[in-house]
Design a protein around this motif. Structure first.
Motif, PDB file in Angstrom:
ATOM      1  N   GLY A 147      18.228  78.074  46.248  1.00  0.00           N
ATOM      2  CA  GLY A 147      16.867  78.578  46.146  1.00  0.00           C
ATOM      3  C   GLY A 147      16.431  79.196  47.458  1.00  0.00           C
ATOM      4  N   GLN A 148      15.353  79.966  47.409  1.00  0.00           N
ATOM      5  CA  GLN A 148      14.720  80.466  48.623  1.00  0.00           C
ATOM      6  C   GLN A 148      13.554  79.539  48.928  1.00  0.00           C
ATOM      7  OE1 GLN A 148      13.356  84.239  47.288  1.00  0.00           O
ATOM      8  NE2 GLN A 148      15.162  85.337  47.994  1.00  0.00           N
ATOM      9  N   GLU A 202      14.713  87.843  55.480  1.00  0.00           N
ATOM     10  CA  GLU A 202      15.070  86.957  54.370  1.00  0.00           C
ATOM     11  C   GLU A 202      14.270  85.661  54.432  1.00  0.00           C
ATOM     12  OE1 GLU A 202      17.400  87.947  52.263  1.00  0.00           O
ATOM     13  OE2 GLU A 202      18.385  89.537  53.393  1.00  0.00           O
ATOM     14  N   ASN A 208      11.895  79.018  45.366  1.00  0.00           N
ATOM     15  CA  ASN A 208      12.127  80.095  44.410  1.00  0.00           C
ATOM     16  C   ASN A 208      13.598  80.013  44.006  1.00  0.00           C
ATOM     17  OD1 ASN A 208      12.994  83.088  43.849  1.00  0.00           O
ATOM     18  ND2 ASN A 208      10.803  82.995  43.543  1.00  0.00           N
ATOM     19  N   LEU A 237      17.536  80.114  52.828  1.00  0.00           N
ATOM     20  CA  LEU A 237      18.164  79.622  51.611  1.00  0.00           C
ATOM     21  C   LEU A 237      18.357  78.118  51.707  1.00  0.00           C
ATOM     22  CD1 LEU A 237      20.859  82.380  51.019  1.00  0.00           C
ATOM     23  CD2 LEU A 237      18.605  82.178  49.961  1.00  0.00           C
ATOM     24  N   GLN A 257      17.173  80.586  42.741  1.00  0.00           N
ATOM     25  CA  GLN A 257      17.968  81.810  42.598  1.00  0.00           C
ATOM     26  C   GLN A 257      19.076  81.660  41.561  1.00  0.00           C
ATOM     27  OE1 GLN A 257      17.229  84.775  44.681  1.00  0.00           O
ATOM     28  NE2 GLN A 257      15.436  83.462  44.470  1.00  0.00           N
ATOM     29  N   ASP A 258      19.699  80.484  41.519  1.00  0.00           N
ATOM     30  CA  ASP A 258      20.766  80.228  40.549  1.00  0.00           C
ATOM     31  C   ASP A 258      20.876  78.718  40.368  1.00  0.00           C
ATOM     32  OD1 ASP A 258      22.304  79.232  42.706  1.00  0.00           O
ATOM     33  OD2 ASP A 258      23.314  81.159  42.993  1.00  0.00           O
TER      34      ASP A 258
END
Ligand code: SF4
Length: 57
Positions: free
Chosen positions: A20-21, A39, A13, A42, A15-16
């Motif tokens: 990502g996750q 969480e 996923n 990362l 994030q920037d």
């Protein structure tokens, strides 16, 4: 640059532009001085692991 990177993995996923996750497995509990948080791990987008699975369009 490899085409086997987290950025191309269906479990990532984004994030920037760098992070990502990884959602391959459920989120984890992390504990620090401020308490417990839940969480997903990362990852840097250029990383990879043996669970890599290519995104499909
Ligand atoms: S390559 Fe591995 S660490 Fe990276 S997003 Fe996919 S499953 Fe997670």
């Amino acid at each position: 640059m490899s085409d086997t990177e987290c950025r191309y993995c269906r479990h990532c996923n984004v994030q920037d532009t760098e992070i990502g996750q990884c959602r391959r497995y459920p989120p984890e509990n992390f504990e620090d001085d401020e308490g417990v948080s839940i969480e997903w791990p990362l990852v840097k987008l250029e990383m990879w692991c043996g669970e890599f699975s290519r995104k499909v369009n």
